[in-house]
Design a protein around this motif. Structure first.
Motif, PDB file in Angstrom:
ATOM      1  N   UNK A 260       0.840  -1.190   0.000  1.00 46.40           N
ATOM      2  CA  UNK A 260       0.000   0.000   0.000  1.00 46.40           C
ATOM      3  C   UNK A 260       0.874   1.238   0.000  1.00 46.40           C
ATOM      4  N   UNK A 261       0.236   2.410   0.044  1.00 53.57           N
ATOM      5  CA  UNK A 261       0.970   3.681   0.067  1.00 53.57           C
ATOM      6  C   UNK A 261       1.862   3.830  -1.137  1.00 53.57           C
ATOM      7  N   UNK A 262       3.162   4.097  -0.854  1.00 56.07           N
ATOM      8  CA  UNK A 262       4.053   4.276  -2.002  1.00 56.07           C
ATOM      9  C   UNK A 262       4.803   2.986  -2.341  1.00 56.07           C
ATOM     10  N   UNK A 263       4.310   1.846  -1.821  1.00 56.77           N
ATOM     11  CA  UNK A 263       4.993   0.561  -2.077  1.00 56.77           C
ATOM     12  C   UNK A 263       3.968  -0.517  -2.464  1.00 56.77           C
ATOM     13  N   UNK A 264       3.292  -0.273  -3.563  1.00 57.30           N
ATOM     14  CA  UNK A 264       2.330  -1.268  -4.055  1.00 57.30           C
ATOM     15  C   UNK A 264       3.022  -2.086  -5.141  1.00 57.30           C
ATOM     16  N   UNK A 265       2.904  -3.395  -5.001  1.00 57.79           N
ATOM     17  CA  UNK A 265       3.480  -4.279  -6.015  1.00 57.79           C
ATOM     18  C   UNK A 265       2.334  -4.976  -6.733  1.00 57.79           C
ATOM     19  N   UNK A 266       2.407  -5.006  -8.056  1.00 60.95           N
ATOM     20  CA  UNK A 266       1.370  -5.670  -8.852  1.00 60.95           C
ATOM     21  C   UNK A 266       2.026  -6.687  -9.765  1.00 60.95           C
ATOM     22  N   UNK A 267       1.253  -7.700 -10.153  1.00 59.63           N
ATOM     23  CA  UNK A 267       1.806  -8.693 -11.081  1.00 59.63           C
ATOM     24  C   UNK A 267       0.672  -9.435 -11.769  1.00 59.63           C
ATOM     25  N   UNK A 268       0.994 -10.014 -12.906  1.00 63.20           N
ATOM     26  CA  UNK A 268       0.086 -10.935 -13.585  1.00 63.20           C
ATOM     27  C   UNK A 268       0.866 -12.213 -13.847  1.00 63.20           C
ATOM     28  N   UNK A 269       0.231 -13.332 -13.570  1.00 60.16           N
ATOM     29  CA  UNK A 269       0.857 -14.647 -13.760  1.00 60.16           C
ATOM     30  C   UNK A 269      -0.039 -15.515 -14.632  1.00 60.16           C
ATOM     31  N   UNK A 270       0.568 -16.398 -15.406  1.00 60.53           N
ATOM     32  CA  UNK A 270      -0.188 -17.432 -16.105  1.00 60.53           C
ATOM     33  C   UNK A 270      -0.529 -18.535 -15.099  1.00 60.53           C
ATOM     34  N   UNK A 271      -1.412 -19.440 -15.509  1.00 61.24           N
ATOM     35  CA  UNK A 271      -1.880 -20.491 -14.597  1.00 61.24           C
ATOM     36  C   UNK A 271      -0.763 -21.378 -14.097  1.00 61.24           C
ATOM     37  N   UNK A 272       0.323 -21.513 -14.877  1.00 61.52           N
ATOM     38  CA  UNK A 272       1.420 -22.400 -14.465  1.00 61.52           C
ATOM     39  C   UNK A 272       2.494 -21.661 -13.676  1.00 61.52           C
TER      40      UNK A 272
END
Ligand code: CQM
Length: 283
Positions: A260-272
């Protein structure tokens, strides 16, 4: 001096308007409702100031042909396979329906690199988007051009393995499967006729992808949507993402975030478990 030096600094300006009908189609595409304050959710800016080259001027990949002419904004990259590599966006103020948009774009850098997959040419573009004359967004975008794949090259990415995806390490998780109608609608919203997103024989035979490729800005938009569900519409002040591996239509996609705040990490992964996209953001 690089052969691309003459292209650095080349500029173009595109004008548009934030249109209520386009916004309604964008919300329908993402299966979401309007914002509570009527502002346009973050991510919609990728539907503004679109390329409008006549069909006769499209190249084999469906993008406007890149050539040496004065009207060509993108340099004539000799490598044929185009991908959206990364973007860093600063959200300075929300966009509103009815606002007049002026987006100024400038070629900031062109760099040749050798990647694990072969020769790469990165074109970095700086965009400044004004809404009713106020600076609303700054974006630094990197487009990568890759060399042609031999006709017998193995299809990429490799067929899904069995490892699976572990959601336990993340605060928010949205599993979904991008399908053909979603890809079609996003291509239409962004007037993007790039054939890797809708022409399966072309994607497979000419560019050697295992299936239709999910647009990088669509995956990024879905991550922005996840962040806005978590932190509120237009809550982010900045968002950066990098495409690591192509997401394939019809296959599971896990959208996740933590922090949260200034340290948000996002990602997208495939099913494997293969990582499709990495991202950071701040509120
Ligand atoms: C780009 C690929 C081929 C490079 O994969 P690779 O294995 O060949 O490269 P690498 O060995 O990992 O890296 C080589 C160098 O490139 C850099 N690099 C490497 N990746 C990136 C990146 N993303 N952004 C910025 N820089 C990057 C990396 O840092 C390194 O630089 P260095 O030598 O200075 O250390 C690979 O990472 C990949 O396949 N990424 C997925 C891209 C993707 O799926 N994009 C969305 C779909 S295409 C699209 O939406 C299109 C659209 C909307 O129609 C449209 O045309 O605009």
């Amino acid at each position: 001096m690089s052969e691309w030096q003459g292209w650095i600094g080349r500029e173009e300006e595109r004008r548009d308007r934030v249109d209520a009908s386009a916004l309604a189609r964008w919300l329908a595409t993402l299966d979401r409702g309007p914002t509570s304050d009527g502002a346009v959710p973050q991510g919609f800016h990728w539907c503004l100031g679109l390329p409008d080259a006549p069909t006769a001027q499209l190249g084999n990949d469906g993008h406007p042909r890149r050539d040496e002419s004065e009207d060509s904004f993108m340099p004539p990259a000799p490598l044929p396979r185009r991908m959206w590599a990364s973007s860093e966006v600063e959200f300075l103020r929300p966009l509103r329906v009815g606002e007049t948009i002026a987006r100024r774009s400038r070629i900031a850098a062109i760099a040749e690199k050798q990647g694990g997959s072969g020769k790469l040419l990165f074109v970095t573009i700086e965009h400044r988007t004004h809404a009713d004359d106020a600076l609303a967004l700054r974006e630094t975008q990197s487009i990568v051009f890759r060399e042609a794949a031999p006709p017998d090259a193995p299809l990429s990415p490799p067929a899904p393995g069995a490892a699976g995806f572990d959601a336990a390490a993340w605060d928010a998780h949205r599993p979904m499967t991008p399908n053909e109608p979603l890809l079609f609608r996003y291509s239409a919203l962004t007037f993007n006729s790039h054939r890797i997103h809708y022409d399966l024989p072309y994607a497979r035979d000419a560019e050697r992808y295992r299936g239709l490729v999910v647009h990088g800005p669509l995956t990024a938009t879905l991550l922005l949507d996840l962040a806005q569900r978590q932190f509120g519409d237009n809550a982010l002040t900045r968002f950066a993402f990098r495409g690591l591996s192509p997401a394939i239509c019809g296959e599971p996609l896990h959208l996740v975030l933590r922090g949260g705040g200034d340290a948000i990490e996002l990602a997208a992964f495939a099913g494997d478990g293969r990582q499709i996209m990495s991202g950071t953001a701040a509120t």
